[in-house]
Design a protein around this motif. Structure first.
Motif, mmCIF file in Angstrom:
data_model
loop_
_atom_site.group_PDB
_atom_site.id
_atom_site.type_symbol
_atom_site.label_atom_id
_atom_site.label_comp_id
_atom_site.label_asym_id
_atom_site.label_seq_id
_atom_site.Cartn_x
_atom_site.Cartn_y
_atom_site.Cartn_z
ATOM 1 N N UNK A 239 100.668 24.319 45.439
ATOM 2 C CA UNK A 239 101.633 23.412 44.822
ATOM 3 C C UNK A 239 101.267 23.298 43.346
ATOM 4 N N UNK A 240 102.259 23.436 42.476
ATOM 5 C CA UNK A 240 102.014 23.435 41.034
ATOM 6 C C UNK A 240 102.836 22.341 40.361
ATOM 7 N N UNK A 241 102.274 21.731 39.344
ATOM 8 C CA UNK A 241 103.029 20.817 38.493
ATOM 9 C C UNK A 241 102.534 20.946 37.062
ATOM 10 N N UNK A 242 103.466 20.821 36.127
ATOM 11 C CA UNK A 242 103.131 20.951 34.710
ATOM 12 C C UNK A 242 103.907 19.906 33.925
ATOM 13 N N UNK A 243 103.403 19.570 32.766
ATOM 14 C CA UNK A 243 104.093 18.602 31.934
ATOM 15 C C UNK A 243 103.248 18.164 30.759
ATOM 16 N N UNK A 244 103.592 17.014 30.199
ATOM 17 C CA UNK A 244 102.847 16.421 29.097
ATOM 18 C C UNK A 244 102.638 14.949 29.400
ATOM 19 N N UNK A 245 101.502 14.429 28.987
ATOM 20 C CA UNK A 245 101.213 13.007 29.136
ATOM 21 C C UNK A 245 100.674 12.503 27.803
ATOM 22 N N UNK A 246 101.089 11.291 27.433
ATOM 23 C CA UNK A 246 100.756 10.756 26.112
ATOM 24 C C UNK A 246 99.600 9.774 26.180
ATOM 25 N N UNK A 247 98.731 9.838 25.160
ATOM 26 C CA UNK A 247 97.659 8.870 24.998
ATOM 27 C C UNK A 247 98.236 7.635 24.299
ATOM 28 N N UNK A 248 98.261 6.462 24.945
ATOM 29 C CA UNK A 248 98.895 5.283 24.341
ATOM 30 C C UNK A 248 98.186 4.775 23.089
ATOM 31 N N UNK A 249 96.903 5.129 22.926
ATOM 32 C CA UNK A 249 96.156 4.654 21.766
ATOM 33 C C UNK A 249 96.381 5.526 20.538
ATOM 34 N N UNK A 250 96.260 6.838 20.696
ATOM 35 C CA UNK A 250 96.379 7.751 19.563
ATOM 36 C C UNK A 250 97.782 8.332 19.432
ATOM 37 N N UNK A 251 98.628 8.159 20.451
ATOM 38 C CA UNK A 251 99.975 8.736 20.511
ATOM 39 C C UNK A 251 99.970 10.251 20.573
ATOM 40 N N UNK A 252 98.795 10.836 20.762
ATOM 41 C CA UNK A 252 98.714 12.286 20.937
ATOM 42 C C UNK A 252 99.093 12.645 22.360
ATOM 43 N N UNK A 253 99.420 13.914 22.598
ATOM 44 C CA UNK A 253 99.832 14.370 23.913
ATOM 45 C C UNK A 253 98.841 15.373 24.484
#
Length: 273
Positions: A239-253
């Motif tokens: 099973x595979x999943x991909x995406x992006x998640x954001x760091x709430x402190x630095x706003x980096x992904x």
């Protein structure tokens, strides 16, 4: 920024001086740890470990181990107190890893011999992770790394500390080098060679600028990561999943790909903000 360019990075070159490579890796470890770049993926990695019943993580292409200690501590605090990490790399960094092993009282250990991420020895068990390194592999080698995990039934997580945006190129070329000049004296373990090749003969910052820029151009966005997974796992064993998640402190992904046994051709893509 959807396109990908397979340009060279200095740290990939076999003749590249070890002292410069080590200095670059030490800076990346320090910065990634300081900014807690990979904290947003802890819930994702925890779920993968629970699904696979794993307590051991085998980190491939570990470099100097940037961010690994923070992720390990967060996993332990999230209800996985027995989780352990083994650091490995084709170019081992035992000096940096020994520091992490001592600081974590053996929670992080390391493999002293070179480890090829596309053909991991069968006796090296654990859920595989790759932080800030998957972009180094051209498509054929990247697919081979995923296929090796599928073949050995080992879950795998790919994590890149960027979202592949144009503004990140500006950061890599203009902002992060300034951060490097300011923070280098505080990097441990202390090294005179790191100071020399940062301030007197600035090969470490110059090569870091180039490699940081090229890293973004070489990164695989989520749809390309899933395409690689599909080719590496033609029978749908994972099973595979991909995406992006954001760091709430630095706003980096953080861009990620996760896979574990039990697929039936389940592929998904998400963007968590």
């Amino acid at each position: 920024m959807k396109f990908r360019r397979q340009l060279f990075e200095f740290e990939d070159l076999s003749w590249f001086p070890k002292v410069i490579r080590a200095g670059m890796m030490d800076y990346l470890r320090f910065t990634i740890s300081l900014l807690r770049i990979y904290q947003p993926i802890v819930p994702l990695l925890r779920e993968a470990l629970v699904r696979t019943g794993q307590q051991d993580i085998l980190e491939l292409c570990a470099g100097a181990g940037g961010g690994t200690e923070g992720v390990w501590r967060s996993l332990r605090a999230s209800g996985l107190p027995n989780v352990r990490v083994t650091l490995s790399d084709l170019y081992p960094q035992p000096a940096a890893w020994q520091l992490l092993a001592e600081r974590t009282q053996g929670g992080l250990t390391y493999a002293p011999a070179p480890v090829d991420a596309t053909a991991v020895p069968a006796n090296m068990a654990g859920f595989r992770t790759v932080f800030s390194a998957f972009h180094h592999f051209p498509p054929a080698a990247a697919e081979a790394m995923l296929a090796d995990a599928v073949r050995q039934g080992a879950g795998i997580g790919i994590f890149e500390g960027a979202g592949k945006h144009w503004y990140e190129l500006v950061l890599a070329g203009l902002v992060l080098p300034v951060v490097q000049l300011v923070t280098t004296p505080f990097i441990r373990p202390f090294s005179l060679s790191r100071l020399f090749f940062t301030y007197l003969v600035p090969l470490i910052p110059l090569c870091t600028i180039w490699d940081g820029t090229v890293s973004l151009l070489r990164m695989y966005p989520p749809d390309q990561l899933l395409a690689l997974a599909r080719r590496a796992d033609p029978n749908g064993q994972f099973e595979w999943q991909a995406g992006k998640v954001r760091n709430p402190l630095t706003r980096s992904e953080v861009t990620y790909l996760l896979g574990w046994p039990g697929g039936n051709e389940q592929l998904s893509m998400s963007n968590e903000q």
